[in-house]
Enzyme design. Structure first.
Site, mmCIF file in Angstrom:
data_model
loop_
_atom_site.group_PDB
_atom_site.id
_atom_site.type_symbol
_atom_site.label_atom_id
_atom_site.label_comp_id
_atom_site.label_asym_id
_atom_site.label_seq_id
_atom_site.Cartn_x
_atom_site.Cartn_y
_atom_site.Cartn_z
ATOM 1 N N ASN A 52 -28.914 79.165 60.860
ATOM 2 C CA ASN A 52 -29.544 80.420 60.496
ATOM 3 C C ASN A 52 -30.529 80.243 59.348
ATOM 4 O O ASN A 52 -31.736 80.146 59.565
ATOM 5 C CB ASN A 52 -28.455 81.452 60.150
ATOM 6 C CG ASN A 52 -28.979 82.869 60.196
ATOM 7 O OD1 ASN A 52 -30.155 83.102 59.984
ATOM 8 N ND2 ASN A 52 -28.114 83.819 60.474
ATOM 9 N N ASP A 53 -30.030 80.138 58.149
ATOM 10 C CA ASP A 53 -30.923 80.096 56.989
ATOM 11 C C ASP A 53 -31.890 78.910 57.027
ATOM 12 O O ASP A 53 -33.006 79.010 56.549
ATOM 13 C CB ASP A 53 -30.100 80.044 55.697
ATOM 14 C CG ASP A 53 -29.271 81.303 55.530
ATOM 15 O OD1 ASP A 53 -29.734 82.365 55.960
ATOM 16 O OD2 ASP A 53 -28.162 81.211 54.980
ATOM 17 N N VAL A 54 -31.447 77.789 57.617
ATOM 18 C CA VAL A 54 -32.278 76.578 57.587
ATOM 19 C C VAL A 54 -33.473 76.663 58.532
ATOM 20 O O VAL A 54 -34.320 75.780 58.533
ATOM 21 C CB VAL A 54 -31.451 75.308 57.911
ATOM 22 C CG1 VAL A 54 -30.373 75.106 56.870
ATOM 23 C CG2 VAL A 54 -30.854 75.372 59.301
ATOM 24 N N VAL A 55 -33.539 77.721 59.364
ATOM 25 C CA VAL A 55 -34.705 77.907 60.237
ATOM 26 C C VAL A 55 -35.384 79.240 59.955
ATOM 27 O O VAL A 55 -36.176 79.722 60.759
ATOM 28 C CB VAL A 55 -34.323 77.840 61.733
ATOM 29 C CG1 VAL A 55 -33.955 76.419 62.132
ATOM 30 C CG2 VAL A 55 -33.188 78.793 62.063
ATOM 31 N N SER A 102 -26.045 83.278 53.855
ATOM 32 C CA SER A 102 -26.636 83.761 52.613
ATOM 33 C C SER A 102 -26.799 85.274 52.644
ATOM 34 O O SER A 102 -27.110 85.888 51.640
ATOM 35 C CB SER A 102 -28.008 83.116 52.411
ATOM 36 O OG SER A 102 -28.888 83.585 53.407
#
Lengths: 101, 467
Positions: free
Chosen positions: B392-395, B433
């Site tokens: 999720n957050d990493v993309v 996050s």
């Protein structure tokens, strides 16, 4: 052990730790954290000596907890690290199973 | 340790010191071997032998008693840890590391506590080291316990309130006051010792509770370094060279590792510890436009089967669902059809750096198919499909564009630049996050809802059905 000698040991050990990790690939970060987690399980020997010299019930109780926790740190750290690194072995020797690319 | 200077005891002492020296060498060689993939597996064996040697010779330490207690504690602690370490799923490794690390910190605190309660520490220097080692160990113990609780899902949310940092600073000040009383021999009563440890334990809890789950890897690594340092300091108090060397090496190595991790997230350590990541979780409303567009597994199967190049982006969702085997099975089908398949690993994908590599290795994915962020990012533009599995957050492209976002500036995988983006996700919720992911709302993105393992099985069926 005099204070200044102890300080030298501290300084050299700190540099050693830094150098050992300095060029490690990202894929080994977790196993290495786990491995260093195992290494500080050496606290076990200190906990053994502390309990071995404990006299009052309070000291014995805390000492017992200390040895218990330290043994858990050492054994758990070893088992977990070993399991992680075992997988790296299988992926290496197994290699690409079916024609990659 | 005052030992009667008889010949026998001196002999035993020499043997013990020599063994500790060997242990220190074995540890350093072991760690060095663990830092390369080729020798990593033997590294832990070297270190293990060192630990065994040190533990066995310590039974011969002069002037000790309570052997039954020592033996019972070792057997009990080791058995519980062995049992839990063997049982735990690979996906839960990060929290187990936190747990075992916390135990080490607790042990370091216990050693200092025994020495302080006994009042046997002479000299200001050693008293200072014992006090600092003890309080660092106690902070590491309770902090790691909270980190474990968060990753294990026992603690669901981050606790934050107004004035929290002020309260933490006040506790820290009280801890330091107790420490100064003890170290300076101003007041060495057992009550001050108790106060020191109780306050330090509370401090560890107070420091860790507000930190968001996405930052836990960095925090665990930091506590790992702190435990190492505490062990090293205790080593000075106990006149134990093996503890000094091993503890200090881990303290230094752990500090560097923590910095590397924080750097991978493009954040400073101070930022991780004190910023309260995810505070702005609700985010600036209205920055995300568009809608979530669901898709069926059969359609995804066709899309993947007739693609030239597919890039897989695994995240924590794959780990939770234990989907790595199914995903690799799917990839093998695609490779057989002539599709180029690559895995893109973000440095902090999952709950720890390298977490995804471990899982993919477990499934048998050859590591030449696995690329890290720098290698793969340019390739997304030429990919027909990016398959996001529980990441999720990493993309999240807002890390590139939205300055008000808490993850602004974090390097991300440019999955949004692929021709098609397929997101396998359990529900419509936000990432760890708590930030809404703009990627999911893009025109070229389709959502495949469901558990990653189930979705993987459906995709395998879909690709097989094409024949």
């Amino acid at each position: 052990m005099t204070g200044i000698v102890a300080l030298y040991i501290f300084m050299l050990a700190a540099f050693t730790g830094y150098e050992v990790i300095a060029r490690v690939p990202v894929i080994l970060h977790t196993p290495l954290m786990s491995g260093s987690n195992f290494v500080h399980g050496i606290v076990l020997v200190g906990a053994m000596v502390a309990l071995g010299n404990a006299h009052t019930p309070l000291e014995k109780t805390i000492g017992f907890i200390g040895v218990l926790l330290a043994a858990g740190n050492a054994m758990g750290g070893y088992v977990v690290t070993e399991r992680m690194l075992e997988m790296f072995k299988s992926s290496r020797t197994g290699g690409p199973r079916r024609g990659a690319h | 340790m005052p030992a009667a200077p008889t010949a026998a005891l001196l002999g035993a002492d020499t043997l013990i010191q020599a063994s500790y020296f060997v242990t220190a060498v074995l540890f350093i060689v072991g760690l060095k071997r663990m830092s390369s993939p080729v020798t990593a597996r033997s590294g832990i064996l070297w270190a293990g032998v060192g630990m065994l040697v040190a533990t066995l010779v310590t039974f011969a330490y002069p002037g000790m008693s309570n052997y039954p207690l020592i033996g019972a504690a070792i057997v009990l602690g080791a058995a519980l840890a062995w049992w839990s370490g063997k049982r735990v799923a690979m996906t839960n490794m990060p929290q187990m590391i936190a747990l075992y690390n916390g135990m080490g910190g607790g042990a370091a605190a216990a050693i200092a506590a025994v020495e302080l309660y006994r009042g046997g520490i002479a000299g200001y220097g050693e008293a200072t080291l014992a006090v600092i080692g003890g309080l660092i160990g106690a902070v590491s113990f309770s902090g790691s316990a909270i980190a474990f609780g968060k990753l294990q899902g026992l603690i669901k949310r981050s606790f934050r309130f107004r004035g929290q940092q002020v309260l933490n600073i006040l506790i820290l000040a009280a801890v330091l006051a107790c420490a100064a009383l003890l170290a300076g021999h101003f007041n060495v009563s057992p009550h001050v010792v108790t106060a020191l440890f109780v306050l330090a334990l509370i401090l560890g809890i107070g420091m860790t509770l507000p930190i968001g789950g996405a930052d836990m890897p960095v925090v665990i690594s930091l506590y790992n370094a702190l435990t190492g340092l505490a062990v090293g300091l205790d080593g000075f108090v106990m006149h134990n060279a093996a503890m000094i060397v091993a503890g200090t090496v881990v303290g230094a190595a752990g500090t560097l590792l923590t910095q590397l991790m924080a750097k991978a997230m493009n954040r400073s350590l101070g930022n991780v510890l004190f910023s309260g990541f995810g505070d702005t979780a609700a985010g600036p409303a209205g920055t995300v436009t568009g809608s979530l567009k669901p898709i069926e597994a059969s359609d995804v199967g066709v899309m993947l089967a007739f693609a030239q190049k597919v890039i897989i982006v695994p995240g924590y969702g794959m780990a939770v669902a234990q989907a790595q085997h199914k995903i690799w099975e799917l990839c093998q089908l695609l490779i057989d059809r002539g599709v180029t398949v690559r895995f893109a690993i973000h440095p902090v994908a999952g709950r720890m750096p390298g977490h995804m590599n471990v899982l993919l290795a477990e499934a048998g994915v050859p590591y030449d198919l696995i690329s890290d962020l720098d290698e793969i990012n340019a390739e997304f533009e030429t990919a027909d499909a990016a398959l996001i599995i529980g990441a999720n957050d990493v993309v999240n492209p807002v890390a590139r564009t939205d300055k008000s976002s808490p993850i602004y500036g974090m390097p991300i995988l440019n999955a949004d630049r692929a021709k098609n983006v397929i997101v396998i996700k359990r529900g419509t919720g936000a990432g760890f996050s708590g930030i809404e992911n703009a990627l999911f709302y893009l025109d070229n993105t389709r959502m495949l809802y469901g558990d990653a393992q189930k979705a993987g099985a459906e995709l395998i069926q879909a690709v097989k059905a094409i024949g």
